[in-house]
Design an enzyme around this catalytic site. Structure first.
Site, PDB file in Angstrom:
ATOM      1  N   HIS A   1      13.492 -61.927  30.141  1.00 16.06           N
ATOM      2  CA  HIS A   1      14.155 -61.710  31.433  1.00 16.06           C
ATOM      3  C   HIS A   1      13.340 -60.788  32.348  1.00 16.06           C
ATOM      4  O   HIS A   1      13.571 -60.770  33.556  1.00 16.06           O
ATOM      5  CB  HIS A   1      15.543 -61.098  31.239  1.00 16.06           C
ATOM      6  CG  HIS A   1      16.641 -62.094  31.006  1.00 16.06           C
ATOM      7  ND1 HIS A   1      16.897 -63.133  31.877  1.00 16.06           N
ATOM      8  CD2 HIS A   1      17.576 -62.182  30.033  1.00 16.06           C
ATOM      9  CE1 HIS A   1      17.949 -63.822  31.429  1.00 16.06           C
ATOM     10  NE2 HIS A   1      18.369 -63.263  30.308  1.00 16.06           N
TER      11      HIS A   1
ATOM     12  N   GLN B   1      28.315 -52.433  31.704  1.00 13.11           N
ATOM     13  CA  GLN B   1      27.815 -53.817  31.641  1.00 13.11           C
ATOM     14  C   GLN B   1      28.155 -54.424  32.997  1.00 13.11           C
ATOM     15  O   GLN B   1      29.297 -54.756  33.269  1.00 13.11           O
ATOM     16  CB  GLN B   1      28.475 -54.583  30.486  1.00 13.11           C
ATOM     17  CG  GLN B   1      28.301 -56.095  30.523  1.00 13.11           C
ATOM     18  CD  GLN B   1      26.856 -56.565  30.499  1.00 13.11           C
ATOM     19  OE1 GLN B   1      26.026 -56.008  29.782  1.00 13.11           O
ATOM     20  NE2 GLN B   1      26.515 -57.563  31.310  1.00 13.11           N
TER      21      GLN B   1
ATOM     22  N   GLN C   1      26.552 -57.174  34.764  1.00 16.31           N
ATOM     23  CA  GLN C   1      26.513 -58.616  35.000  1.00 16.31           C
ATOM     24  C   GLN C   1      27.829 -59.255  34.549  1.00 16.31           C
ATOM     25  O   GLN C   1      28.336 -58.879  33.497  1.00 16.31           O
ATOM     26  CB  GLN C   1      25.354 -59.267  34.227  1.00 16.31           C
ATOM     27  CG  GLN C   1      25.010 -60.655  34.764  1.00 16.31           C
ATOM     28  CD  GLN C   1      23.896 -61.355  33.965  1.00 16.31           C
ATOM     29  OE1 GLN C   1      23.498 -60.901  32.901  1.00 16.31           O
ATOM     30  NE2 GLN C   1      23.401 -62.455  34.481  1.00 16.31           N
TER      31      GLN C   1
ATOM     32  N   LYS D   1      30.510 -63.680  21.713  1.00 16.14           N
ATOM     33  CA  LYS D   1      29.985 -64.908  21.125  1.00 16.14           C
ATOM     34  C   LYS D   1      30.644 -65.175  19.770  1.00 16.14           C
ATOM     35  O   LYS D   1      30.798 -66.317  19.363  1.00 16.14           O
ATOM     36  CB  LYS D   1      28.473 -64.753  20.957  1.00 16.14           C
ATOM     37  CG  LYS D   1      27.807 -65.914  20.314  1.00 16.14           C
ATOM     38  CD  LYS D   1      26.352 -65.632  20.032  1.00 16.14           C
ATOM     39  CE  LYS D   1      25.747 -66.792  19.278  1.00 16.14           C
ATOM     40  NZ  LYS D   1      24.404 -66.505  18.793  1.00 16.14           N
TER      41      LYS D   1
ATOM     42  N   HIS E   1      14.381 -62.814  23.993  1.00 14.76           N
ATOM     43  CA  HIS E   1      15.169 -63.297  25.139  1.00 14.76           C
ATOM     44  C   HIS E   1      15.303 -62.193  26.207  1.00 14.76           C
ATOM     45  O   HIS E   1      15.008 -62.426  27.385  1.00 14.76           O
ATOM     46  CB  HIS E   1      16.539 -63.758  24.650  1.00 14.76           C
ATOM     47  CG  HIS E   1      17.446 -64.247  25.726  1.00 14.76           C
ATOM     48  ND1 HIS E   1      17.664 -65.589  25.974  1.00 14.76           N
ATOM     49  CD2 HIS E   1      18.178 -63.581  26.654  1.00 14.76           C
ATOM     50  CE1 HIS E   1      18.499 -65.713  27.000  1.00 14.76           C
ATOM     51  NE2 HIS E   1      18.834 -64.501  27.428  1.00 14.76           N
ATOM     52  N   GLU E   2      15.741 -61.029  25.789  1.00 14.60           N
ATOM     53  CA  GLU E   2      15.942 -59.961  26.793  1.00 14.60           C
ATOM     54  C   GLU E   2      14.612 -59.547  27.411  1.00 14.60           C
ATOM     55  O   GLU E   2      14.535 -59.263  28.608  1.00 14.60           O
ATOM     56  CB  GLU E   2      16.678 -58.768  26.187  1.00 14.60           C
ATOM     57  CG  GLU E   2      18.033 -59.089  25.539  1.00 14.60           C
ATOM     58  CD  GLU E   2      18.936 -59.995  26.358  1.00 14.60           C
ATOM     59  OE1 GLU E   2      18.830 -60.025  27.602  1.00 14.60           O
ATOM     60  OE2 GLU E   2      19.762 -60.720  25.757  1.00 14.60           O
TER      61      GLU E   2
ATOM     62  N   ARG F   1      31.482 -58.471  19.955  1.00 11.65           N
ATOM     63  CA  ARG F   1      30.581 -59.420  20.620  1.00 11.65           C
ATOM     64  C   ARG F   1      31.313 -60.742  20.849  1.00 11.65           C
ATOM     65  O   ARG F   1      31.709 -61.430  19.904  1.00 11.65           O
ATOM     66  CB  ARG F   1      29.345 -59.623  19.746  1.00 11.65           C
ATOM     67  CG  ARG F   1      28.276 -60.431  20.385  1.00 11.65           C
ATOM     68  CD  ARG F   1      27.041 -60.468  19.491  1.00 11.65           C
ATOM     69  NE  ARG F   1      26.079 -61.423  19.971  1.00 11.65           N
ATOM     70  CZ  ARG F   1      25.022 -61.825  19.282  1.00 11.65           C
ATOM     71  NH1 ARG F   1      24.799 -61.312  18.089  1.00 11.65           N
ATOM     72  NH2 ARG F   1      24.186 -62.707  19.781  1.00 11.65           N
TER      73      ARG F   1
ATOM     74  N   TYR G   1      21.724 -71.997  29.728  1.00 12.86           N
ATOM     75  CA  TYR G   1      20.687 -71.565  28.790  1.00 12.86           C
ATOM     76  C   TYR G   1      19.925 -72.759  28.218  1.00 12.86           C
ATOM     77  O   TYR G   1      18.726 -72.915  28.411  1.00 12.86           O
ATOM     78  CB  TYR G   1      21.327 -70.814  27.601  1.00 12.86           C
ATOM     79  CG  TYR G   1      21.915 -69.477  27.928  1.00 12.86           C
ATOM     80  CD1 TYR G   1      23.133 -69.377  28.582  1.00 12.86           C
ATOM     81  CD2 TYR G   1      21.265 -68.301  27.563  1.00 12.86           C
ATOM     82  CE1 TYR G   1      23.692 -68.137  28.860  1.00 12.86           C
ATOM     83  CE2 TYR G   1      21.818 -67.058  27.838  1.00 12.86           C
ATOM     84  CZ  TYR G   1      23.031 -66.987  28.491  1.00 12.86           C
ATOM     85  OH  TYR G   1      23.571 -65.758  28.776  1.00 12.86           O
TER      86      TYR G   1
ATOM     87  N   GLU H   1      18.774 -67.879  33.085  1.00 12.65           N
ATOM     88  CA  GLU H   1      18.978 -68.077  31.645  1.00 12.65           C
ATOM     89  C   GLU H   1      18.210 -69.269  31.078  1.00 12.65           C
ATOM     90  O   GLU H   1      17.778 -69.232  29.925  1.00 12.65           O
ATOM     91  CB  GLU H   1      20.475 -68.194  31.328  1.00 12.65           C
ATOM     92  CG  GLU H   1      21.293 -66.946  31.692  1.00 12.65           C
ATOM     93  CD  GLU H   1      20.857 -65.671  30.966  1.00 12.65           C
ATOM     94  OE1 GLU H   1      20.107 -65.752  29.978  1.00 12.65           O
ATOM     95  OE2 GLU H   1      21.269 -64.577  31.424  1.00 12.65           O
TER      96      GLU H   1
ATOM     97  N   GLY I   1      25.239 -60.101  23.116  1.00 13.77           N
ATOM     98  CA  GLY I   1      24.155 -59.886  22.160  1.00 13.77           C
ATOM     99  C   GLY I   1      23.164 -58.898  22.760  1.00 13.77           C
ATOM    100  O   GLY I   1      22.764 -57.924  22.134  1.00 13.77           O
ATOM    101  N   GLY I   2      22.800 -59.188  23.983  1.00 16.90           N
ATOM    102  CA  GLY I   2      21.864 -58.314  24.666  1.00 16.90           C
ATOM    103  C   GLY I   2      22.033 -58.424  26.165  1.00 16.90           C
ATOM    104  O   GLY I   2      22.628 -59.382  26.662  1.00 16.90           O
ATOM    105  N   MET I   3      21.556 -57.414  26.866  1.00 17.10           N
ATOM    106  CA  MET I   3      21.593 -57.418  28.326  1.00 17.10           C
ATOM    107  C   MET I   3      20.269 -56.835  28.815  1.00 17.10           C
ATOM    108  O   MET I   3      19.876 -55.736  28.422  1.00 17.10           O
ATOM    109  CB  MET I   3      22.786 -56.584  28.827  1.00 17.10           C
ATOM    110  CG  MET I   3      22.877 -56.487  30.340  1.00 17.10           C
ATOM    111  SD  MET I   3      23.172 -58.104  31.102  1.00 17.10           S
ATOM    112  CE  MET I   3      22.272 -57.899  32.638  1.00 17.10           C
ATOM    113  N   GLU I   4      19.647 -57.604  29.713  1.00 18.23           N
ATOM    114  CA  GLU I   4      18.260 -57.340  30.102  1.00 18.23           C
ATOM    115  C   GLU I   4      18.100 -56.216  31.121  1.00 18.23           C
ATOM    116  O   GLU I   4      17.296 -56.350  32.052  1.00 18.23           O
ATOM    117  CB  GLU I   4      17.659 -58.640  30.658  1.00 18.23           C
ATOM    118  CG  GLU I   4      18.287 -59.169  31.968  1.00 18.23           C
ATOM    119  CD  GLU I   4      19.473 -60.098  31.780  1.00 18.23           C
ATOM    120  OE1 GLU I   4      20.157 -59.990  30.754  1.00 18.23           O
ATOM    121  OE2 GLU I   4      19.715 -60.932  32.676  1.00 18.23           O
ATOM    122  N   ASN I   5      18.829 -55.137  30.997  1.00 18.00           N
ATOM    123  CA  ASN I   5      18.696 -54.066  31.972  1.00 18.00           C
ATOM    124  C   ASN I   5      17.234 -53.620  32.024  1.00 18.00           C
ATOM    125  O   ASN I   5      16.630 -53.356  30.985  1.00 18.00           O
ATOM    126  CB  ASN I   5      19.639 -52.924  31.603  1.00 18.00           C
ATOM    127  CG  ASN I   5      21.085 -53.383  31.637  1.00 18.00           C
ATOM    128  OD1 ASN I   5      21.503 -54.081  32.560  1.00 18.00           O
ATOM    129  ND2 ASN I   5      21.853 -53.054  30.607  1.00 18.00           N
TER     130      ASN I   5
ATOM    131  N   ASP J   1      32.990 -64.849  34.450  1.00 13.36           N
ATOM    132  CA  ASP J   1      33.183 -64.484  33.038  1.00 13.36           C
ATOM    133  C   ASP J   1      33.899 -65.586  32.263  1.00 13.36           C
ATOM    134  O   ASP J   1      33.764 -65.702  31.051  1.00 13.36           O
ATOM    135  CB  ASP J   1      34.059 -63.221  32.909  1.00 13.36           C
ATOM    136  CG  ASP J   1      33.341 -61.985  33.390  1.00 13.36           C
ATOM    137  OD1 ASP J   1      32.100 -61.999  33.444  1.00 13.36           O
ATOM    138  OD2 ASP J   1      34.042 -61.006  33.718  1.00 13.36           O
TER     139      ASP J   1
END
Ligand code: BES
Ligand code: ZN
Length: 641
Positions: free
Chosen positions: A339, A179, A181, A597, A335-336, A595, A421, A358, A308-312, A413
């Site tokens: 991106h 991860q 970002q 969040k 959302h992802e 997670r 967002y 975001e 939750g998600g990462m837009e790789n 972080d």
């Protein structure tokens, strides 16, 4: 308005402790008491636009254009080791040093390509800064255009999580994922780890059989064989989109361009849950322009994934906690996917500009949800986002409510919030309301095209806005108000307040139940989806009696609820009110999900309600399974650091 500022002064002002100035590479002079300014606010100073205060790289001297990785994966040692070969563009005539970002890397050798020969070249690893890691300075001999670094990662690398078989769905094989970002790519690749630098990449990943590697890149099936996977990413990406996962993974297509990678036991459920992904992709490109990354696949990770998600690019990384069985949490996929335009195509130039990624993405997410699921769903998602925004504005310091946030001297972080967002999205929604949807969609289409594959600052956005919408709609838009949105805390007076009619009966019933006029078992929850449940619970007052909680739990079976979002909302209420019957679920939840969040609000609620010791006990049990990021941010909460 922003005014330029000497970089060294900016660092002193922020009280940064790094031994070197990340931009110039010069050792920052020690601040004498006379030079020291109390806080950036007191002095009125602002960060300089376009300066990345979170990287030591010197792209004005040498700029990385292409990266070639060759890495072996060693689960026993928790180590990635091999080489990173960097093709460089020389940007300044007299440049001799390449400065890279690293964090906890073991640098073994540096070589430069001279003619056709790789020759050893000298390098120096500078003293590490606690937030930023250590600059690696490599001598680039005259004429050399490629540098190769031989290195290995540390077992505790901040951007890599190594999972034991017991932490996976199949329980048979280990798993690893990265991860990157915001500033963790440097913990697994020595790189110019700033979103201002974009590069194409290729990689060879050597895995222990039968484990398979996947990346944010195209798999070259012809070259690959069991235990050796070849990838290519021809489009230029910033370093925070570098991504790798290794595990017992299988693939199943969902549509022509979309599919799911997951552990075998998760695959079917994931494909069912996310079967609308292809429709989302098609609907989005119709309005915002062609999808530019060829494929859009999802990788379902183990539950310790900290986001939750990462837009790789080409392969979004997704938490399994959104597989709810009823598609109620698929806004995360929207959302992802979004991106792919806002973020991956048009990228924030520094973490101060994160709202460009975001905020635009959150706006697009809502629109995609409307394209695919209709207006009622759109309104619910918008209203819930707005509630999150109001909650954050209530809790945050003023300086953290500014979209173009000042992160000097801070770890990104630790400043993560809903502001970039939801405030960003609301800002765009206001513009949409003022000029009309059609005109705004047209603007966005042009914006994504104009800045495609570029990294831009807040000021670049404003300059573009000046030339486009502000020129064409001078009667409806006002530059001063736009600056208020971006540079001031809180919300401008008269900002839109998205609401959904769907929540009116939910709120009415909550009020009646709180007034004692409606029994818990008389609450009509028919047709409720996660959205209604979450609104119902999140709107509860801080304090409820144990009788009230027991009645609610008995009638609505909340402690046993399956949906993770609803469980998190309920558990927060339970913690605040020390409702013991939910504590076993609380412990199970905190020890099985990583997670952030969900973790952060629950640990915070425990600490704030005088249950710090319990917070520490659960954290100690759980932390072995957490990602390094979750360990870092939650240990600060439970140990008051
Ligand atoms: N890119 C973010 C995750 C991120 C942001 C990682 C900043 C590190 C630093 C991702 O797209 C994201 O926003 N994820 C959210 C999704 C949600 C808003 C639908 C998440 O993980 O909760
Ligand atoms: Zn995002």
């Amino acid at each position: 308005m922003l005014r330029p500022l000497l970089i060294t002064a900016a660092l002193l002002v922020a009280g940064c402790s790094q031994p070197e100035d990340p931009q110039t590479g010069k050792t920052a002079p020690q601040a004498t008491p006379a030079q020291k300014v109390e806080s950036p606010k007191a002095s009125g100073d602002l960060p300089e636009s376009g300066v990345d205060y979170h990287s030591f790289a010197n792209p004005d001297q040498f700029r990385v254009q292409h990266l070639a990785l060759d890495l072996a994966v060693d689960f026993a040692q928790k180590e990635l080791s091999g080489t990173a070969t960097l093709e460089l563009e020389k940007k300044a005539a007299g440049a001799t040093e390449l400065r890279l970002d690293t964090r906890d890397l073991d640098i073994r050798l540096a070589q430069a390509l001279q003619g056709d020969n790789w020759q050893d070249t000298s390098f120096e690893l500078k003293t590490a800064d606690p937030h930023l890691g250590a600059a690696l300075v490599v001598q680039v001999p005259d004429g050399a255009r490629s540098v190769r670094i031989e290195y290995a990662t540390a077992p505790g690398a901040s951007g890599v999580q190594w999972l034991t078989p017991a932490q996976t769905a199949g329980r048979q094989h280990p798993f690893l994922f990265t991860q990157a970002q915001a500033i963790h790519a440097r913990s697994f690749v020595p790189i110019q780890d700033t979103p201002q630098v974009r590069f194409s990449y290729e990689a060879v990943i050597r895995t222990p059989e039968p484990l398979r590697a996947v990346m944010s890149a195209e798999l070259n099936e012809e070259k690959s064989s069991a235990g050796e996977y070849h990838f290519a990413m021809p489009q230029a990406i910033p370093s925070y989109l570098l991504a790798l996962a290794v595990g017992d993974l299988e693939f199943k297509p969902m549509g022509a361009r979309t599919g799911v990678w997951a552990e075998p036991s998760m695959l079917e459920a994931a494909v069912r849950e996310f079967e609308d992904t292809e429709d989302m992709l098609e609907a989005t490109e119709k309005v915002y322009g062609k999808y530019r990354w060829d494929r859009y696949d999802l990788l379902i990770l183990p539950p310790s994934f900290p986001f939750g998600g990462m837009e790789n690019p080409r392969l979004s990384f997704i938490t399994p906690t959104v597989i709810a069985g009823d598609k109620s949490l698929v806004a995360l996929i929207a959302h992802e996917l979004a991106h792919s335009w806002s973020g991956n195509l048009v990228t924030n130039a520094s973490w101060r500009d994160l709202w460009l990624n975001e905020g635009f993405t959150t706006y697009l997410t809502n629109r995609i949800m409307e394209f695919v699921f209709g207006n009622d769903r759109y309104r619910m998602e918008m209203a819930m986002g707005y509630d999150d925004l109001l909650a954050d504005i209530k809790d945050r310091e003023d300086r953290d409510e500014i979209m173009a946030i000042d992160l000097r001297g801070r770890d990104p972080d630790e400043v993560f919030s809903n502001i970039p967002y939801e405030k960003g999205s609301l800002f765009l929604y206001e513009i949409e309301n003022k000029i009309g949807r059609e005109a705004f969609d047209q603007f966005l289409l042009g914006y994504f095209d104009h800045f495609a594959f570029k990294s831009i600052t807040t000021e670049d956005f404003l300059e573009y806005l000046d030339k486009t919408l502000l020129a064409d709609h001078a009667d409806k838009l006002d530059r001063a108000r736009i600056e208020e949105w971006i540079f001031k805390p809180g919300l401008p007076a008269g900002a839109p307040e998205p609401r959904s009619d769907a929540f009116v009966p939910v709120e009415e019933q909550r009020a009646q139940w709180l007034d004692g006029k409606l029994a818990a078992d008389a609450i009509d929850t028919s047709g409720w989806t996660f959205h209604h449940w979450k609104v119902f619970l999140d709107g509860m007052p801080e304090k409820l009696s144990s009788e009230q909680l027991a009645a609610l739990d008995k009638a609505l079976d909340l402690t046993a609820v399956k949906n993770n979002e609803v469980a998190a909302s309920w558990l927060k209420i339970a913690v605040r009110n020390q409702y013991q019957p939910a504590y076993q679920r609380l412990e199970d939840f905190l020890t099985s999900i990583g997670r952030n969040k969900f973790l952060r609000p629950l640990y915070r609620a425990l600490v704030e309600s005088g249950q710090q010791q319990l917070a520490q006990e659960i954290f100690e049990k759980a932390k072995g399974g957490y990602h390094p990021l979750s360990v870092k941010v939650n240990s600060q909460i439970v140990y008051d650091q």
